[in-house]
Design an enzyme around this catalytic site. Structure first.
Site, PDB file in Angstrom:
ATOM      1  CG  ASP A  69      19.394   9.240 -11.412  1.00 48.49           C
ATOM      2  OD1 ASP A  69      20.453   8.787 -11.878  1.00 48.49           O
ATOM      3  OD2 ASP A  69      18.828   8.768 -10.403  1.00 48.49           O
ATOM      4  CG  LEU A  70      12.550   7.615 -12.025  1.00 44.83           C
ATOM      5  CD1 LEU A  70      12.854   6.870 -10.741  1.00 44.83           C
ATOM      6  CD2 LEU A  70      11.201   8.305 -11.920  1.00 44.83           C
ATOM      7  CB  THR A  71      14.335   7.774 -17.569  1.00 49.30           C
ATOM      8  OG1 THR A  71      13.233   8.652 -17.336  1.00 49.30           O
ATOM      9  CG2 THR A  71      14.066   6.946 -18.812  1.00 49.30           C
ATOM     10  CG  ASP A 108       5.943   3.819  -1.753  1.00 46.87           C
ATOM     11  OD1 ASP A 108       7.121   3.471  -1.940  1.00 46.87           O
ATOM     12  OD2 ASP A 108       5.495   4.105  -0.632  1.00 46.87           O
ATOM     13  CG  HIS A 109      10.904   2.445  -5.044  1.00 47.38           C
ATOM     14  ND1 HIS A 109      11.019   3.738  -4.596  1.00 47.38           N
ATOM     15  CD2 HIS A 109      11.879   1.740  -4.412  1.00 47.38           C
ATOM     16  CE1 HIS A 109      12.024   3.818  -3.739  1.00 47.38           C
ATOM     17  NE2 HIS A 109      12.555   2.632  -3.613  1.00 47.38           N
ATOM     18  CE  LYS A 145      12.808  -1.632  -2.253  1.00 45.96           C
ATOM     19  NZ  LYS A 145      13.779  -1.971  -3.324  1.00 45.96           N
ATOM     20  CD  GLU A 163      18.599   5.726   2.149  1.00 44.21           C
ATOM     21  OE1 GLU A 163      18.790   5.606   0.921  1.00 44.21           O
ATOM     22  OE2 GLU A 163      18.072   6.720   2.660  1.00 44.21           O
ATOM     23  CG  HIS A 214       9.467   4.676   0.817  1.00 40.08           C
ATOM     24  ND1 HIS A 214       8.792   4.558  -0.370  1.00 40.08           N
ATOM     25  CD2 HIS A 214      10.617   5.332   0.517  1.00 40.08           C
ATOM     26  CE1 HIS A 214       9.492   5.099  -1.344  1.00 40.08           C
ATOM     27  NE2 HIS A 214      10.605   5.589  -0.831  1.00 40.08           N
TER      28      HIS A 214
END
Length: 511
Positions: free
Chosen positions: A37-39, A196-197, A201, A235, A259
């Site tokens: 899924d990540l790709t 760490d996405h 941001k 969330e 995060h």
């Protein structure tokens, strides 16, 4: 100076386009787990954006590796179908960038622990290579060990080699330290990019700029002026189809040591000597090492864990967490965590940091709220210092990205009376932040060799060291049940209210 509309970029600060020599060094991105899924969901959209912005060209290829049988056509069709399903088509520039990128996608099938795979890989790559480990954590060390033993991580004048590792990086202090040891036995720290996405941001990076580019902020960024800090990651989604992963992880492990701690470190770090990667990472690591280590009793007293029950969020009906597929019927895993932390340094002595994160809540809302001390005295008629609302700075990370500053002003009229006002900045729609994944900046930095936004081994272990007391304290306890669509368990309110404070409201969905 002429007035300007709120939420627009002032004319004296125009957007900075990529320079004419913006194209990044040519490289092959080798994605282990490319059929996952990540790709499709994050990496390919981020690469498409970089291609559209002029950072990537035909010198940048993608080589997917997976267990599934197939060839390049299989992977391209799979990625194309995912994009079409998500409604990604229709913009001419984006479609052109996507098609150009897709032409550079290749595929190699094999077992991640089979030497034959790495022999085939060696025949496919040359020059600069990024190995992206989009795989379950159990494969992190074995893949790096195989790459190293086959000589695929060796750098030379012909090209560099870099390795990106996704989270979760360990599940406690012991496992994180053991994983670091195995990786560093194969490659030096300079080749490791623990991603760490959240740090990609725009609004998280803007915390650094807001602090260090504005005298009026940095001069008051300390315990003399700041009363408390809140970091929230809420969330609306439930666990859904991720029951197997989540039941072995939980809210604390999933969000806090990566995060939320990275946001905390960015907020609390000292000004670095320079903005090179090591200077920035040195200061962040110092913050994480300064988090007070609780004993088990203190950890239990300064934390709350919750688990959502059955209920509704908007027009959705969701099952109780324990009724989610692949979740144990007697599970003790939490879907909500709240902590009170102290950073024992001169700058932050006595300032509590309140962290909370949870699923199935009233709204999607990631934000930082910095609350300043109230004025000690006010001469205004019928107004005491305690009656004035405290000033606040709110960094809205997602959605509705921007920065707010709450101040007190005079109400219109002949009498001197105060009221609250908010000075607000919102990123303009032209910035298109809603369609960015957070991986754009990070992939850009990997290709340029900038490790500033990536975690170093000592910081990883410092974060787990601070989390470990909570893991130990919660080992035999049951989470408190909370209703979906709310703000979490009642105990979380009591945690902060006993200090005379309240949580900042989680934004509710519009409409």
């Amino acid at each position: 100076m002429a007035g300007r509309s709120p939420g627009t970029i002032p004319p004296e600060f125009p957007p900075v386009p990529p320079s004419s020599d913006a194209v990044l060094p040519p490289a092959t991105l080798v994605i282990f787990g490319a059929t996952g899924d990540l790709t499709a969901r994050l990496l390919m959209p981020a690469l498409t954006t970089l291609r559209r912005q002029g950072y990537l060209d035909d010198g940048h290829g993608v080589l997917g590796i997976g267990h599934s049988e197939g060839d390049a056509t299989m992977l391209r069709d799979k990625l194309d179908a995912f994009r079409a399903e998500k409604g990604g088509e229709g913009d001419a520039d984006k479609d052109a960038a996507w098609s150009a990128l897709l032409d550079q996608v290749d595929y190699l099938s094999g077992d991640f622990e089979d030497d034959a795979l790495y022999a085939s890989l060696a025949e496919r790559i040359e020059g600069n290579v990024v190995f992206y480990l989009a795989v379950p954590p159990k494969f992190f060390a074995p893949i790096v060990e195989k790459l190293a033993s086959c000589g695929l991580t060796k750098e030379s004048d012909a090209g560099w080699r870099r390795i990106i590792i996704e989270k979760p990086f360990g599940h406690d202090l012991e496992s994180a330290a053991a994983l670091n040891a195995r990786l560093l036995a194969c490659v030096p720290e300079t080749q490791l990019y623990r991603i760490d996405h959240f740090l990609g941001k725009e609004t998280v990076q803007n915390i650094v700029v807001a602090r260090f580019a504005n005298t009026i902020i940095e001069k008051i960024w300390n315990s003399d002026c700041i009363d408390s800090v809140q970091i929230t990651a809420a969330e609306t989604v439930d666990v859904g189809t991720r029951g197997s992963f989540y039941d072995a992880t939980g809210a604390l492990r999933d969000m806090v040591p990566n995060h939320l701690f990275q946001i905390l470190a960015t907020l609390a770090m000292e000004p670095p000597a320079s903005f090179d990667a090591e200077s920035v990472r040195d200061e962040k690591a110092k913050v994480l090492r300064a988090i007070r280590l609780y004993d088990p009793a203190e950890a239990a007293e300064n934390s709350v864990r919750g688990r959502y029950g059955a209920g509704r969020i908007g027009d959705r009906t969701i099952p109780a967490y324990r009724d989610t597929p692949d979740v144990a019927a007697d599970s003790r895993t939490e879907t909500y965590a709240a902590l009170k932390l102290m950073v024992d340094s001169w700058r932050w002595a006595g300032v509590p940091f309140y962290l909370r994160t949870g699923k199935a809540l009233t709204a999607r809302d990631t934000e930082v709220v910095v609350t300043f001390r109230q004025v000690p005295f006010a001469h205004f008629p019928r107004t005491r210092g305690a009656d004035l609302p405290a000033n606040r700075i709110v960094f809205q990370i997602q959605p509705d990205e921007g920065i707010d500053m709450d101040v007190s002003i005079k109400q219109p009229g002949p009498e001197v009376a105060t009221e609250g006002a908010t000075l607000a900045y919102r990123y303009p729609r032209s910035a298109d932040l809603a369609h960015l994944t957070g991986y754009e900046s990070l992939l850009h930095d990997v290709l340029t060799g900038d490790q500033s936004l990536f975690q170093r081994a000592d910081a990883i272990e410092a974060g787990w060291r601070a989390v470990q007391p909570f893991l130990d304290a919660w080992r035999e306890s049951e989470p408190e049940t909370y209703e979906p669509g709310g703000t979490g368990p009642a105990a979380a309110d009591r945690l902060i209210e006993r200090d005379g404070r309240r949580w900042h409201s989680i934004a509710r969905p519009e409409g």
